[in-house]
Design a protein around this motif. Structure first.
Motif, PDB file in Angstrom:
ATOM      1  N   PHE A 103      -8.042  -8.649   0.153  1.00 23.72           N
ATOM      2  CA  PHE A 103      -7.651  -7.852  -1.261  1.00 23.72           C
ATOM      3  C   PHE A 103      -7.034  -6.282  -1.098  1.00 23.72           C
ATOM      4  O   PHE A 103      -5.916  -6.159  -1.692  1.00 23.72           O
ATOM      5  CB  PHE A 103      -9.030  -7.708  -1.888  1.00 23.72           C
ATOM      6  N   ALA A 104      -7.357  -5.736   0.041  1.00 23.35           N
ATOM      7  CA  ALA A 104      -6.612  -4.256   0.045  1.00 23.35           C
ATOM      8  C   ALA A 104      -5.186  -4.631   0.722  1.00 23.35           C
ATOM      9  O   ALA A 104      -4.375  -4.033   0.176  1.00 23.35           O
ATOM     10  CB  ALA A 104      -7.358  -3.538   1.312  1.00 23.35           C
ATOM     11  N   ASP A 105      -4.861  -5.704   1.701  1.00 24.12           N
ATOM     12  CA  ASP A 105      -3.820  -5.909   2.211  1.00 24.12           C
ATOM     13  C   ASP A 105      -2.718  -6.451   1.122  1.00 24.12           C
ATOM     14  O   ASP A 105      -1.560  -6.324   1.066  1.00 24.12           O
ATOM     15  CB  ASP A 105      -3.882  -6.568   3.313  1.00 24.12           C
ATOM     16  N   ALA A 164     -13.598  -1.926  -3.356  1.00 15.99           N
ATOM     17  CA  ALA A 164     -14.833  -2.695  -2.844  1.00 15.99           C
ATOM     18  C   ALA A 164     -15.249  -2.295  -1.130  1.00 15.99           C
ATOM     19  O   ALA A 164     -16.265  -2.744  -0.825  1.00 15.99           O
ATOM     20  CB  ALA A 164     -14.612  -4.379  -2.946  1.00 15.99           C
ATOM     21  N   GLN A 165     -14.255  -1.929  -0.617  1.00 17.02           N
ATOM     22  CA  GLN A 165     -14.526  -1.400   0.816  1.00 17.02           C
ATOM     23  C   GLN A 165     -15.316  -0.270   0.853  1.00 17.02           C
ATOM     24  O   GLN A 165     -15.885   0.189   2.057  1.00 17.02           O
ATOM     25  CB  GLN A 165     -13.161  -1.208   1.669  1.00 17.02           C
ATOM     26  N   LYS A 166     -15.773   0.551  -0.167  1.00 21.08           N
ATOM     27  CA  LYS A 166     -16.298   1.671  -0.141  1.00 21.08           C
ATOM     28  C   LYS A 166     -17.869   1.640  -0.256  1.00 21.08           C
ATOM     29  O   LYS A 166     -18.771   2.461  -0.177  1.00 21.08           O
ATOM     30  CB  LYS A 166     -16.265   2.520  -1.505  1.00 21.08           C
ATOM     31  N   SER A 167     -18.450   0.227  -0.090  1.00 20.65           N
ATOM     32  CA  SER A 167     -19.942  -0.432   0.455  1.00 20.65           C
ATOM     33  C   SER A 167     -19.937  -1.525   1.188  1.00 20.65           C
ATOM     34  O   SER A 167     -18.768  -2.097   1.099  1.00 20.65           O
ATOM     35  CB  SER A 167     -20.392  -0.585  -1.263  1.00 20.65           C
ATOM     36  N   PRO A 168     -21.081  -1.637   1.819  1.00 17.37           N
ATOM     37  CA  PRO A 168     -21.111  -2.691   2.861  1.00 17.37           C
ATOM     38  C   PRO A 168     -21.431  -3.855   1.868  1.00 17.37           C
ATOM     39  O   PRO A 168     -21.836  -3.584   0.620  1.00 17.37           O
ATOM     40  CB  PRO A 168     -22.533  -2.527   3.516  1.00 17.37           C
ATOM     41  N   PRO A 169     -21.179  -5.087   2.103  1.00 15.62           N
ATOM     42  CA  PRO A 169     -21.246  -6.368   1.324  1.00 15.62           C
ATOM     43  C   PRO A 169     -22.920  -6.486   0.881  1.00 15.62           C
ATOM     44  O   PRO A 169     -23.637  -6.361   1.756  1.00 15.62           O
ATOM     45  CB  PRO A 169     -20.948  -7.594   2.404  1.00 15.62           C
ATOM     46  N   LEU A 178      -8.286  -3.373  -9.011  1.00 16.64           N
ATOM     47  CA  LEU A 178      -7.712  -4.791  -8.920  1.00 16.64           C
ATOM     48  C   LEU A 178      -6.922  -4.722 -10.380  1.00 16.64           C
ATOM     49  O   LEU A 178      -7.597  -4.874 -11.359  1.00 16.64           O
ATOM     50  CB  LEU A 178      -8.642  -5.864  -8.924  1.00 16.64           C
ATOM     51  N   THR A 179      -5.511  -4.628 -10.300  1.00 23.83           N
ATOM     52  CA  THR A 179      -4.924  -4.643 -11.597  1.00 23.83           C
ATOM     53  C   THR A 179      -5.097  -6.017 -12.160  1.00 23.83           C
ATOM     54  O   THR A 179      -5.243  -7.162 -11.401  1.00 23.83           O
ATOM     55  CB  THR A 179      -3.252  -4.447 -11.431  1.00 23.83           C
ATOM     56  N   ARG A 180      -4.810  -6.039 -13.552  1.00 27.54           N
ATOM     57  CA  ARG A 180      -4.618  -7.461 -14.214  1.00 27.54           C
ATOM     58  C   ARG A 180      -3.880  -8.607 -13.528  1.00 27.54           C
ATOM     59  O   ARG A 180      -4.116  -9.878 -13.240  1.00 27.54           O
ATOM     60  CB  ARG A 180      -4.526  -7.470 -15.590  1.00 27.54           C
ATOM     61  N   GLN A 181      -2.613  -7.982 -13.076  1.00 25.63           N
ATOM     62  CA  GLN A 181      -1.455  -8.943 -12.536  1.00 25.63           C
ATOM     63  C   GLN A 181      -2.011  -9.214 -11.303  1.00 25.63           C
ATOM     64  O   GLN A 181      -1.879 -10.736 -10.920  1.00 25.63           O
ATOM     65  CB  GLN A 181      -0.114  -8.183 -12.292  1.00 25.63           C
TER      66      GLN A 181
END
Length: 188
Positions: free
Chosen positions: A30-32, A39-44, A139-142
């Motif tokens: 998702f980042a790439d 979402a990368q700012k916390s463990p799953p 995450l943008t709407r698009q």
């Protein structure tokens, strides 16, 4: 007026390391590909008690209360199955709503309110929707629509046993594991 130092915490269930690694790969995707890094700012994790503030000087009381709570809980089986979304911003790994998981969350919320006066007002107004977020907020709407086209029918299935609660703390940039509390040993 003196304001004692507080930190932000939340309480969650974390999957085993191999499933965390898989979820982190999806977060990286998702980042790439969709410019969503939040979402990368916390463990799953599966949130049971959403973020709350607690006095730094009373963390031992919070931990003692969680230890007392988990000493009465059995390990439980968690099933992750496919992806789902809270349009137009959130995509997550879907967590199957088992009676055991729903019961654990209600018991924890009740315990937190009765023993620590920690109340999740939003959670009292809507049903618990267990999930493991892989993209949200930035995450943008698009990008949501493009990503959801990719992930809506993507297969994923994991089953695992959870034998502890995790208390996470925010350091100003990200969420980190602060402490873990083992459940009462199940029939293993």
């Amino acid at each position: 007026m003196f304001d004692a130092s507080k930190s932000r915490f939340f309480i969650a269930l974390l999957p085993p390391q191999d499933i965390q690694a898989y979820a982190n790969e999806i977060k990286q995707h998702f980042a790439d590909h969709y410019a969503s890094q939040h979402a990368q700012k916390s463990p799953p994790h599966i949130t049971l008690q959403p973020p709350f503030e607690w006095l730094d000087g009373k963390v031992s009381r919070l931990e003692a209360s969680l230890r007392e709570f988990t000493s009465q809980q059995e390990s439980l089986s968690i099933t992750l199955s496919g992806f789902a979304a809270f349009p137009p911003r959130v995509i997550y790994i879907d967590v199957v709503r088992s009676p055991e998981l729903l019961s654990l969350q209600v018991q924890l919320m009740t315990h937190m309110e009765a023993n620590l006066e920690i109340i999740d007002e939003v959670g009292k107004k809507r049903p618990f929707a267990p999930h493991m977020t892989v993209a949200f907020r930035d995450l943008t709407r698009q990008n949501f629509h493009a990503a959801w086209t990719e992930f809506a029918n993507r297969q994923l299935y994991f089953e695992f046993l959870v034998d502890k609660l995790t208390l996470l703390i925010h350091d100003g940039r990200r969420w980190n594991i602060h402490s873990e509390f083992a459940f009462l040993s199940g029939s293993s």
